[in-house]
Design a protein around this motif. Structure first.
Motif, PDB file in Angstrom:
ATOM      1  N   GLU A  23       6.218  39.161  12.045  1.00 32.11           N
ATOM      2  CA  GLU A  23       6.662  39.664  13.350  1.00 32.11           C
ATOM      3  C   GLU A  23       5.650  40.643  13.926  1.00 32.11           C
ATOM      4  OE1 GLU A  23      10.438  41.435  12.702  1.00 32.11           O
ATOM      5  OE2 GLU A  23      11.491  39.544  12.275  1.00 32.11           O
TER       6      GLU A  23
ATOM      7  N   GLN B 251       3.397  47.826   5.746  1.00 27.76           N
ATOM      8  CA  GLN B 251       4.074  46.638   5.210  1.00 27.76           C
ATOM      9  C   GLN B 251       3.171  45.868   4.258  1.00 27.76           C
ATOM     10  OE1 GLN B 251       7.234  46.066   5.481  1.00 27.76           O
ATOM     11  NE2 GLN B 251       7.574  47.747   6.931  1.00 27.76           N
TER      12      GLN B 251
ATOM     13  N   GLU C  35      11.549  39.116   2.970  1.00 27.92           N
ATOM     14  CA  GLU C  35      11.866  40.016   4.090  1.00 27.92           C
ATOM     15  C   GLU C  35      10.606  40.765   4.553  1.00 27.92           C
ATOM     16  OE1 GLU C  35      14.781  43.780   5.199  1.00 27.92           O
ATOM     17  OE2 GLU C  35      15.071  42.677   3.319  1.00 27.92           O
TER      18      GLU C  35
ATOM     19  N   ARG D  78       8.650  40.507   8.166  1.00 27.76           N
ATOM     20  CA  ARG D  78       8.312  41.665   9.014  1.00 27.76           C
ATOM     21  C   ARG D  78       6.821  41.687   9.376  1.00 27.76           C
ATOM     22  NH1 ARG D  78       9.316  44.321  13.246  1.00 27.76           N
ATOM     23  NH2 ARG D  78       8.643  46.510  13.212  1.00 27.76           N
TER      24      ARG D  78
END
Length: 810
Positions: A236, A161, A229, A233
């Motif tokens: 999280e 990511q 977005e 992520r």
């Protein structure tokens, strides 16, 4: 024992210096809280620990608790379910590793270090816990990705990511369309979110969420909508990572809590071992030795022993302090020290008291190893100026108040030290009070050492059984003290002598002498004469010691010369042997040539040999050759193969029979008798020689019949050649219990006898102790002319407490 005594005698200063040798905080607190023990067995145990630590550090300087930490606090936290940090785990790992390493080192010296081995038994060897810690954190204290499968997966996705986010943001800041709106082409973070800086006037040009602005308001930090977005992520995953790390740390915390007791014990053992190492290092710095600690002897009164030789105050520069000797044994329970001010009385008292406290703490003391100290149940001291302004007490009152408290507690197992007893008040009354106090202490059986100026107490010490005078020496010529303590003589009154040396007119001196009682003057004159005689004896002793040193030096020179003479004699003999061998070789070559000629003369030509078979008469040439051969044979017979070194003796020969277990035999290589204890394959035989078992070849053994065996007949006597040698002193010399000087002399004599007896090797038993005797013996062996080599015995034969010496051959 009380804290005031420790402060007065300056034990706390000693403990502060001692703590400076501690390697970590746990041992530092142990050393600073160290207190003398009244128990003899405990005091001896402490002394033995210090002695063993000195032995270990002498042979293995790497034996330390390096890296250890006092982790007991974090272990208590683990027991309360408080998660540990990675820093805690690194300290715990280092502590366990230090325990493992130190335990392994001490186990190698197990038999020689019983006290330290007993402590090391509690060291924790939690290798499984080390493996768990290593699986969680790396050497830099960072949580490994592999700490758990879940954490590994989280971090793998995080990297993915992050790469996506960086790629997306990089495309935004490098776009030519956005260049006019960017304050700078960079990527940064605000509040845990990745953002880019844009100009405030370009707000809305790049769609996104504003997270911050600069102090001037000219720059806005926005998170582009295209990356929201991905940022969500990442956040999280970061939360998942933190949660997984908390779970991992909770698991390792629980493991540590399960091992709490062994870890506690290990830290305490490390502290005890490091304390012993600190004592050993402190002892080495002080050049200290282990005193002999004894109990009270109730067969005599008071039963205590306090003998200190070459005792030095440990807080005074060793190059400046004057050693003292103190002897209080047999029937002496009290020592009364007199002498001038600044003469060293107080230092002498403090030296005795402080060294006694140190010995009962398990510390080696700066005194000779012959020193002997009784372990006292209580030690009291009254030294120094006790004047108290706050309590409106004079020096006399303050001292007396403290003395009263001492008298209430003292008993026959107490040591009492008092300075300037009865001072600070009227001399007559002060002397009377002092005498009464001393009588009370004597009746209670206390061992007492007191300093005073009162002449009456000199007479008291002289006339009272169990009390002895002592004094500090004063040099009237230089008007300065020598700081020597003299046992058995009271101090002199030096006032008139000092006044005379300083130039006070003689009429005044003479008038002053007339005011002094005749008995006092006679007593002072007698003391002067005794001190002069003592000085003469001391000077004579010093001259004798100097003469002895010169004699020893001359003896060494003579030994060197004799050694040189022996070597020269051996060289001459060897040269003669080489010449004889060369001559013999020449004669043998000539003999071979003559025999060849003889054979040629004796053999007739072939034609003659065929014509006749009769033996021809010897020709004149044949007779000449035969004569030369006979002469050479005589010369060969007269040429010795080597210098004569043996003597012929008629000895009973041993009856010829096979050797068997139990036979008494003579070991020729050792020149000693022994008993066969085992027969091995081949010609190997195991023989018990004294306390040693040796394996020798059967050819080196001569069977000896038992002393009560029937006599051997005359026919069994035959002539043997045997090298003469001195009587064997035995294969072992035990020096345990000897002083260094006695041991060196005994060892030197023993080596001379062993060399003359042609022993190939011998053993000297010196024990372990402080290592002083071992070092002295080995230093001597390094310089000894008769020693070829030496080494420590094997561990199962005494180890470093025994030295095996290989002697030069005759």
């Amino acid at each position: 024992m009380n804290e005031r005594t420790f402060e007065v005698l300056e034990l706390n200063k000693i403990l502060d210096q001692l703590a400076g040798y501690a390697a970590f905080s746990a041992s530092d607190s142990v050393l600073r809280s160290l207190r003398p023990t009244p128990d003899l067995r405990e005091a001896r145990r402490r002394q033995e620990e210090t002695g063993e630590a000195r032995i270990l550090l002498e042979e293995r300087a790497s034996a330390t608790v390096g890296g250890a930490r006092d982790v007991r606090g974090m272990v208590r936290s683990a027991q309360r379910d408080i998660p540990l940090t990675t820093g805690h785990l690194m300290e715990l790992k280092a502590t366990i590793e230090a325990s493992i390493n130190l335990k392994r080192i001490i186990q190698k010296f197990d038999r020689r270090l019983p006290r330290l081995s007993e402590i090391a038994y509690s060291l924790y060897e939690g290798r499984h816990l080390i493996r768990e810690i290593d699986s969680i954190i790396d050497d830099h204290g960072q949580i490994r990705d592999t700490a758990s499968p879940k954490l590994n997966e989280i971090r793998r996705e995080l990297r993915i990511q992050h790469n996506r986010l960086q790629s997306k943001l990089q495309s935004i800041v490098s776009s030519s369309e956005n260049a006019a709106h960017l304050q700078e082409a960079l990527i940064t973070t605000r509040n845990g979110r990745y953002v880019i800086p844009i100009k405030a006037g370009s707000r809305g040009r790049i769609k996104g969420v504003v997270h911050d602005q600069s102090a001037s308001g000219a720059t806005l930090f926005i998170e582009p909508l295209a990356t929201v977005e991905i940022n969500n992520r990442i956040r999280e995953l970061e939360l998942d990572e933190q949660e997984e790390i908390r779970r991992i740390m909770a698991r390792i915390t629980a493991l540590v809590a399960d091992e709490a007791d062994p870890i506690y014990w290990s830290v305490e053992a490390l502290a005890a071992l490091d304390s012993a190492f600190a004592k050993a290092k402190f002892a080495a710095a002080l050049r200290a030795t282990a005193p002999k600690l004894v109990d009270f002897d109730r067969t005599r009164f008071p039963g205590s022993t306090l003998n200190l030789y070459n005792a030095r105050h440990p807080l005074i520069d060793p190059d400046e302090v004057v050693p003292i000797d103190v002897e209080m044994d047999d029937d002496v329970s009290m020592l009364v020290v007199t002498g001038p001010n600044t003469g060293g009385k107080t230092v002498s008292l403090k030296t005795v008291g402080l060294l006694t406290l140190m010995a009962q703490c398990g510390l080696h003391i700066p005194a000779s190893e012959e020193s002997v100290i009784t372990v006292f149940e209580s030690i009291y001291a009254d030294i120094g100026d006790e004047q108290s302004i706050e309590q409106s007490l004079s020096t006399f009152s303050a001292h007396l108040t403290h003395i009263i408290r001492i008298l209430e507690k003292v008993d026959d197992r107490s040591l009492v030290i008092m300075d300037e007893l009865g001072s600070g008040t009227d001399p007559t009354e002060g002397a009377a009070i002092a005498r009464a106090i001393l009588l009370d202490l004597q009746r209670q059986g206390a061992t007492t050492m007191v300093a005073t100026h009162y002449p009456d107490l000199k007479l008291f010490a002289h006339s009272t059984p169990g009390v002895r005078n002592a004094s500090v020496e004063f040099n009237v010529e230089t008007l300065s003290p020598t700081y020597r303590l003299i046992i058995g003589l009271p101090g002199r009154s030096n006032a008139l002598s000092i006044a005379t040396r300083l130039g006070l007119p003689m009429p005044i001196i003479n008038e002053a002498r007339s005011f002094v009682g005749q008995d006092d003057l006679q007593a002072d004159d007698l003391l002067d004469e005794i001190h002069r005689s003592r000085d003469e004896i001391r000077q004579t002793q010093e001259r004798l010691e100097t003469a002895e040193a010169e004699v020893n030096a001359l003896r060494e020179q003579l030994r060197d010369r004799l050694y040189g003479i022996d070597r020269e004699r051996e060289r001459i003999i060897e040269d003669a042997r080489r010449e004889a061998r060369a001559e013999l070789d020449a004669v043998q070559r000539e003999a071979r040539e003559l025999r060849k000629r003889l054979r040629e003369v004796q053999a007739p030509p072939p034609q003659i040999r065929q014509a006749t078979t009769a033996t021809p008469a010897p020709s004149s040439e044949l007779k000449e050759v035969q004569s030369e051969i006979d002469a050479l044979a005589d010369l060969v017979a007269e040429t010795p193969a080597r210098a004569p070194v043996a003597e012929v003796e008629t000895l009973p020969s041993s009856p010829v029979r096979a050797l068997q277990v139990g036979d008494q035999v003579f070991v020729q290589t050792l020149r000693s008798e022994g008993e066969i204890v085992a027969m091995h394959s081949g010609d190997d035989v195991e023989v018990q020689v004294g306390q040693l078992r040796v394996r020798v070849d059967a050819d080196d053994l001569e069977w000896r019949p038992l002393r009560d065996a029937p006599p051997v007949g005359d026919d069994n006597y035959q002539t043997h050649v045997r090298v003469s040698a001195a009587a064997s002193p035995g294969l072992e010399l035990n020096l345990i219990g000897y002083t260094v000087e006695e041991a060196l002399e005994a060892a030197d004599d023993y080596l001379d006898q062993a060399y003359l007896a042609e022993l190939p090797w011998v053993r000297i038993v010196h024990g372990h102790g402080t290592g002083k005797l071992r070092k002295a013996i080995r230093d001597m062996l390094m310089r000894h002319d008769l020693v070829a080599d030496f080494k420590a015995a094997p561990e199962n034969e005494g180890g470093n407490g025994v030295t095996v010496i290989y002697l030069q051959s005759l």
